[in-house]
Motif scaffolding. Sequence first.
Motif, mmCIF file in Angstrom:
data_model
loop_
_atom_site.group_PDB
_atom_site.id
_atom_site.type_symbol
_atom_site.label_atom_id
_atom_site.label_comp_id
_atom_site.label_asym_id
_atom_site.label_seq_id
_atom_site.Cartn_x
_atom_site.Cartn_y
_atom_site.Cartn_z
ATOM 1 N N CYS A 8 0.847 -1.189 0.000
ATOM 2 C CA CYS A 8 0.000 0.000 0.000
ATOM 3 C C CYS A 8 0.886 1.245 0.000
ATOM 4 O O CYS A 8 2.115 1.156 0.110
ATOM 5 N N TYR A 9 0.262 2.388 -0.094
ATOM 6 C CA TYR A 9 1.000 3.654 -0.154
ATOM 7 C C TYR A 9 1.858 3.898 1.087
ATOM 8 O O TYR A 9 3.012 4.292 0.986
ATOM 9 N N THR A 36 -11.563 1.026 -7.300
ATOM 10 C CA THR A 36 -10.236 1.604 -7.462
ATOM 11 C C THR A 36 -10.241 3.126 -7.514
ATOM 12 O O THR A 36 -9.198 3.747 -7.292
ATOM 13 N N PHE A 73 -7.449 -4.229 1.665
ATOM 14 C CA PHE A 73 -6.889 -2.891 1.522
ATOM 15 C C PHE A 73 -6.381 -2.410 2.870
ATOM 16 O O PHE A 73 -6.717 -2.970 3.912
ATOM 17 N N CYS A 77 -4.025 3.879 4.946
ATOM 18 C CA CYS A 77 -4.000 4.777 3.778
ATOM 19 C C CYS A 77 -5.093 4.474 2.755
ATOM 20 O O CYS A 77 -5.321 5.268 1.847
ATOM 21 N N SER A 79 -5.258 2.080 0.427
ATOM 22 C CA SER A 79 -4.852 1.466 -0.843
ATOM 23 C C SER A 79 -5.317 0.023 -0.945
ATOM 24 O O SER A 79 -5.127 -0.769 -0.028
ATOM 25 N N THR A 80 -5.899 -0.337 -2.103
ATOM 26 C CA THR A 80 -6.214 -1.728 -2.391
ATOM 27 C C THR A 80 -4.914 -2.415 -2.778
ATOM 28 O O THR A 80 -4.146 -1.887 -3.588
ATOM 29 N N ALA A 99 0.281 -1.589 -7.116
ATOM 30 C CA ALA A 99 0.875 -1.783 -5.794
ATOM 31 C C ALA A 99 2.320 -2.279 -5.878
ATOM 32 O O ALA A 99 3.058 -2.209 -4.900
#
Length: 135
Positions: A8-9, A36, A73, A77, A79-80, A99
């Motif tokens: 993830c981010y 998304t 996810f 953050c 993110s998926t 990712a």
Amino acid sequence: MEKRTASCYCGQLSVEVQGEPQGVGVCHCLACQRRTGSVFAALAGFLAPYKVTGIATEFVRTGDQGAKFRFRFCSVCGSTVFHTEEGNESKWVAVAVGAFADPSFPPPQDSVYDCRRHPWVQLPQGVVVYEKDPT
């Protein structure tokens, strides 16, 4: 065997996979667009084993053919990172291509739900296109 890590981010959630992807594709269905926040999802499928690090928040969605997909996810953050199909978790994992943060990642081989593709999205030459989900 080559290992790849997608995360993830913020880096709290990651998945490590081995070998080359079994397939890379894009999905233009409305569910993937909403999931998304983009106009399509780019996914790469890998055979097990895979290793998850961190804590994932999960969302289960039933696909058009009745299969249940468990999306993971990051709760920090958002993110998926990856998803699995219920009943097949020990066989394979689908990882969000973004990712990996790797511009040299292999391009998609197929595109599903072309009926929902935004007309300005251009696919690479040679991509097999399906109007809906072929499975």
